[in-house]
Design a protein around this motif. Structure first.
Motif, short mmCIF file in Angstrom:
data_model
loop_
_atom_site.label_atom_id
_atom_site.label_comp_id
_atom_site.label_asym_id
_atom_site.label_seq_id
_atom_site.Cartn_x
_atom_site.Cartn_y
_atom_site.Cartn_z
N THR B 383 0.86 -1.13 -0.07
CA THR B 383 0.21 -0.03 0.02
C THR B 383 0.72 1.27 0.02
OG1 THR B 383 -0.05 -0.26 2.26
CG2 THR B 383 -1.95 -0.79 1.06
N VAL C 86 -5.75 2.89 11.91
CA VAL C 86 -6.28 2.13 10.85
C VAL C 86 -7.78 2.08 11.04
CG1 VAL C 86 -6.54 0.32 9.08
CG2 VAL C 86 -4.14 1.17 10.03
N THR C 90 -10.80 3.48 8.96
CA THR C 90 -11.76 2.64 8.02
C THR C 90 -13.14 2.88 8.84
OG1 THR C 90 -11.19 0.84 9.68
CG2 THR C 90 -10.26 0.97 7.79
N THR C 263 -4.90 3.72 2.70
CA THR C 263 -5.84 3.18 3.38
C THR C 263 -7.11 3.89 3.33
OG1 THR C 263 -5.34 4.05 5.53
CG2 THR C 263 -5.14 1.35 5.19
N ALA C 266 -10.51 2.29 2.45
CA ALA C 266 -10.86 0.90 3.31
C ALA C 266 -12.08 1.05 4.08
CB ALA C 266 -9.55 0.42 3.75
N TYR C 271 -11.56 -4.11 6.61
CA TYR C 271 -10.42 -4.21 7.88
C TYR C 271 -10.60 -5.79 8.57
CZ TYR C 271 -7.19 -2.46 11.10
OH TYR C 271 -5.86 -2.52 11.90
#
Lengths: 284, 411, 311
Positions: B383, C86, C90, C263, C266, C271
């Motif tokens: 990524t 993250v 998300t 991300t 996402a 996730y």
């Protein structure tokens, strides 16, 4: 065909040219991707990377369709998808008709709670339950069977179908059932002989909903039915791609073959589906 | 009367149930990707069945991509399913499977007989956890005809490649012609994209599962790829390019240099290719002052820890990983051999002449980090590479991001 | 959808039961239990039991790649979640997608329905074009639109170029990629909304509009004071399920961007899937799933309250 209201919010647009524009917008919006896939399925791979991109195939070929059936057992995928979808539709309708009847007709104390619980169930995406569900299916020895998919798919559509049928059933006057029961019908008999036929549009709608949900599902089908003989369509289509290669024309051909049955079903039932949603507005 | 018949029936049943195992064959199920020519492996397995009476092997084919198979196997092995005995695993997976207790160790095989990279790829905690099935690596594909036209030798360094690409594209004046194509999409291949220049500077990412990150080398690596896009040597939307896009475009004659796996060779010589006969392969260029390095690919055989037939499965794996089978698959399925001497073997080079050139590249192959948490490492690196190539992060930011995330993962 | 009208059963009608039901001496209540049993059984097997296991696992530290057995960890997974950027990203992406696409699909669906409500001579092409997007599998839609938004070979940029606008490298930028995903989701879900609204539109009696005409009310006012209020019940039910499903968005971003760049696209469902199936961190993945469940439940509760206050 049902006549639409000519007055009301749409009526100031009822001039012919505006109708034509509206028709174009609707058709393009709805059919464009499907048509694009159709055209792609008639192109060769070289044509796809040509610049500027072509819309209509230069030299339409059916080669991709032949390859779609020879590269993978597409007919087998279709068969499996169809059976699984059909079985889950039948099961969903059966279970939700019974449950909806209980909720609509029998004055239950905790009706609201049960309805809320049913809705709450749909808040759990099957994606997250993959591993526990796999273990359950394995323990019950259901892996690589249609049943392993039919059960979760039924649960997938249960909340929506039940809710829909509840509002339909409530729209049917009780007098009709009572009349049937005076004539000697049992309660459940009245359900299946009077109420369900009257709600046919709603039942059809719920049926199509369940069918489409089952037809589309990918993740569980991938994990539970690994046996090549039992693969369903979404899983099968993924097999056309290689580790690196993604043959768009062949995959498009397979996609077209995958959409056609559902589209046919829709055209057959579209009258019922829309009137089904309409008829839900039957007022006492 | 009834009692006697029942007793007799019971006796018969008991006798049969004891005899049955002795009469039945051991049935092993082997999981192969439908991409790896299961029909050819079938022939090798038929030979094994002929050599080994009492063992029958059936093939189960799985998903077509490494990702899809991993997903499937992860679900199945998490549930401790015992239906599979032997598994084919992408070279990046044995460490994870071993750590999770899904594979049994395969002792007794000397890994030094294989290509050098495999010893590292298949050894976890000092134990051998899988044996190589077939090899793969990333090659530098180039247009022999164009290089000859401009009198250029295959570049040994990235700077040379840049110069060569510019010379050719300027000379050809073809707006569609790309100087270099590589993978910038956030796929597994992007991890290799990052590692090639990094390794070329003599740095390793992990040491026995522990992080040994070199920040500057990482920045240089990311900056190198970004510079190709910025300088116009590679496409502006290189972050969208996946492995097959590189192949298709090279095959259509629109690329001078390409970084790609071995599968692209056969296709480039095929009937649909515009460059058949005009393609050469070489080692990947090195960073200035560094060595050429390439990314090890290929697949491995593992024994399922839940298999009911451990010994038979291990024997089968040893057979499938033997020189005989490697030669058979090289000749009949064009799969790169896992033994160095096979590349020069007469029969092999008759069937696939380009393997002789391939050896010099495969020799420089290095395995990606061998750690149970490889999936997380991969996710981080790919990524970030994608973000840098898309212009969302700078090479500096990207390197820092990789460092901080890997520090958490590989403690 | 019907508005509930409750009719009272005439007092002198005794509901007859089937012989076996009578024999079991079942009351209404017991019959209800019997009828609800199949649904309850299915839900228990497929949902309740796995969810309980999931919740149970969330209190353990269980990562299959560690090779260690499960270790009780209390709220550790939840603590890790709070510190996990993250997770927040998300979740934020998921909420953003919901906030954009649910009203978006409603508005677009309303427009489509109004257009479809025009007096066309043949109805079925219009109906088909509303039903096809809905019937197209999500994964296919994601695949197809990923191709549409390709910067070189995609239709979207082609159309933009033909109109004279520069093309966009959609998947190079977090914002454009996000926009592409939202557009795809809106396209897919607006059809279903349109169907529901269309059905509602077609049940509103003309007489109401005619009366309003007589009263001198303009078209716009008619829309807001007659059409919308009568459409509300069906819209609300559609919105509930659409919102819940939107919080679970997985297929389309998964197919289109895989969560990238970085991300930025996402979703929480992605996730969870990644942690469970790819990273094999079952403890953490389960905790994330529990949080998603809690989020959906809150949203559901809000909606249900909205319905309750109406009735």
């Amino acid at each position: 065909m049902t006549t639409t209201t000519a007055s009301g919010p749409g009526s100031f647009l009822s001039g012919k040219p505006l109708r034509a524009i509206a028709a174009i917008i609707l058709l393009v919006n709805g059919m464009f991707p499907a048509l694009w896939i159709l055209f792609t399925s008639l192109k060769t791979e070289g044509e796809l990377t040509a610049k500027p991109i072509t819309w209509f195939p230069h030299a339409p070929t059916l080669q991709n369709y032949m390859q779609a059936f020879s590269d993978q057992p597409l007919h087998l995928f279709l068969f499996n998808s169809f059976m699984v979808a059909l079985l889950s539709t039948v099961l969903t309708l059966l279970v939700s008709v019974l449950a909806a009847y209980a909720l609509a007709r029998l004055n239950l104390k905790h009706r609201g709670l049960i309805l809320a619980a049913i809705i709450a169930v749909s808040t759990f995406p099957l994606v997250t339950l993959l591993v526990p569900l796999f273990e359950i299916m394995r323990t019950l020895n259901l892996l690589n069977t249609w049943t392993a998919l039919v059960l979760p798919y039924t649960v997938l559509s249960l909340p929506v179908c039940t809710l829909m049928l509840v509002s339909f059933f409530e729209g049917i006057p009780r007098d009709l059932e009572n009349a049937a029961m005076i004539d000697g019908c049992t309660r459940l008999g009245a359900l299946f002989k009077v109420v369900v036929p009257l709600c046919a549009p709603g039942v059809f709608t719920a049926g199509i909903l369940a069918f489409v949900n089952a037809w589309d599902e990918f993740l569980l089908a991938l994990s539970f039915n690994s046996n090549p003989q039992l693969r369903t369509l979404p899983v099968g289509i993924q097999l056309y791609q290689g580790e690196f290669a993604f043959p768009w024309p062949v995959i498009s051909a397979a996609l077209v073959v995958g959409i056609v049955p559902v589209a046919v079903l829709i055209v057959i039932f579209q009258e019922r589906v829309v009137s089904g949603l309409t008829a839900g507005g039957i007022k006492g | 009367m009834n009692c006697n018949i029942r007793a007799a029936a019971l006796a018969c049943a008991t006798i049969f149930s004891f005899a049955a195992p002795a009469l039945a064959d051991t049935e092993l199920k082997i999981y192969i990707s439908s991409q790896h020519q299961p029909n050819v492996w079938r022939k090798a397995l038929d030979q094994y069945e002929a050599k080994t009476p009492g063992v029958k092997v059936t093939i189960e084919t799985g998903g077509n991509t490494s990702e899809a198979q991993a997903q499937y196997l992860n679900t199945v092995m998490s549930a401790k399913d015992s239906s599979l005995d032997v598994l084919i695993l992408d070279v990046i997976r044995p460490a994870q499977f071993a750590a999770a207790g899904w594979t049994s160790d395969v002792e007794g095989k000397d890994l030094s007989t294989y290509l050098p990279a495999y010893a590292e790829a298949n050894t976890v905690g000092g134990k051998t956890v899988a044996l190589p099935a077939f090899a793969d690596a990333q090659f530098l594909y180039y247009r022999k005809d164009l290089l000859d036209k401009y009198g250029i030798q295959p570049p040994k360094s990235w700077d040379e490649l840049k110069t060569a690409a510019k010379t050719i594209t300027d000379g050809e004046k073809n707006p569609e012609l790309q100087g270099l194509s590589f993978q910038g999409k956030a796929i597994e291949g992007a991890v290799c994209t990052f590692l090639l220049p990094y390794w070329s500077q003599g740095k390793a990412l992990t040491n026995n599962g522990r992080l040994s990150f070199d920040h500057d080398a990482a920045v240089k690596s990311l900056a190198l790829w970004k510079s190709f896009a910025d300088d116009g040597v590679a496409k502006k939307n290189i972050a969208e390019v996946a492995t097959d896009d590189t192949r298709k475009e090279f095959q259509a004659g629109n690329v001078v240099f390409a970084v790609n796996w071995s599968y692209a060779w056969a296709q480039s010589q095929g009937p649909e290719s515009a460059v058949a006969g005009k393609v050469g392969v070489a080692r990947l260029p090195a960073m200035t002052g560094g060595e050429s390095a390439t990314c090890l690919g290929g697949w491995e055989w593992g024994v399922s820890a839940f298999s009911a037939h451990q010994d038979e499965a291990k024997k089968l794996v040893a057979y499938l990983s033997s020189p005989e089978v490697s030669k058979f698959m090289a000749i009949n399925a064009s799969l790169l051999p896992t033994y160095a001497d096979l590349y020069k073997d007469g029969d092999v080079t008759k069937a696939a002449p380009w393997f002789a050139d391939a050896l010099q590249v495969v020799e420089t192959a290095k395995p990606r980090p061998v750690t149970p948490r490889y999936n997380e490492v991969s996710e981080t690196i790919r990524t970030t590479v994608n973000a840098v190539l898309a212009g969302v992060s700078t090479p500096e930011e990207g390197a820092s991001q990789i460092e901080s995330r890997l520090k958490r993962i590989l403690r | 959808m019907a508005t509930t009208t409750s009719l009272k059963i005439s007092a002198d009608v005794e509901p007859r039961q089937a012989a076996w039901v009578r024999w079991l001496d079942l009351s209404d209540r017991s019959l209800a239990i019997l009828l609800l049993a199949p649904a309850a059984l299915l839900l228990a097997l497929i949902i309740v039991y796995p969810v309980c296991r999931l919740a149970y696992t969330s209190f353990f530290s269980l990562s299959l790649t560690s090779g260690l057995p499960a270790e009780f960890a209390g709220l550790e997974n939840y603590r890790l979640m709070i510190d996990d950027p993250v997770f927040w990203e998300t979740t934020w992406n998921t909420v953003l997608i919901t906030v954009i696409t649910v009203p978006g699909a409603l508005i677009v669906g309303l427009g489509l329905a109004l257009m479809a409500n025009l007096p066309f001579r043949t109805q079925w092409p219009v109906r088909l074009s509303l039903l096809i997007p809905w019937a197209l599998p999500l994964s296919f839609a994601g695949l197809i639109f990923a191709w549409f938004f390709h910067s070189e070979y995609g239709v979207v940029n082609d159309v933009l170029n033909r109109v004279g606008l520069p093309g966009v490298i959609w998947f190079n930028s977090p914002n454009w990629a996000f926009a592409a995903i939202c557009l795809t989701i809106i396209w897919k879900t607006s059809s279903f909304m349109a169907l529901i609204i269309l059905a509602g539109l077609q049940t509103i009696p003309r007489s109401l509009y005619e009366a309003a005409d007589v009263d001198g009310a303009g078209r716009l006012r008619q829309f807001f004071e007659i059409t919308l209020p009568l459409l509300k019940p069906s819209i609300v039910v559609a919105l509930i399920f659409r919102t819940i499903t939107s919080l679970q968005t997985f297929d389309i971003p998964y197919m289109m961007t895989g969560g990238g760049p970085g991300t930025s696209t996402a979703t929480l469902a992605m996730y969870i899937h990644q942690n469970t199936v790819s990273f094999l961190d079952l403890g953490y993945g389960s905790a994330l799933a529990v949080v998603m469940f809690a989020l959906s439940m809150c949203v559901t509760a809000v909606y249900l309250r909205m319905i309750r206050t109406k009735e």
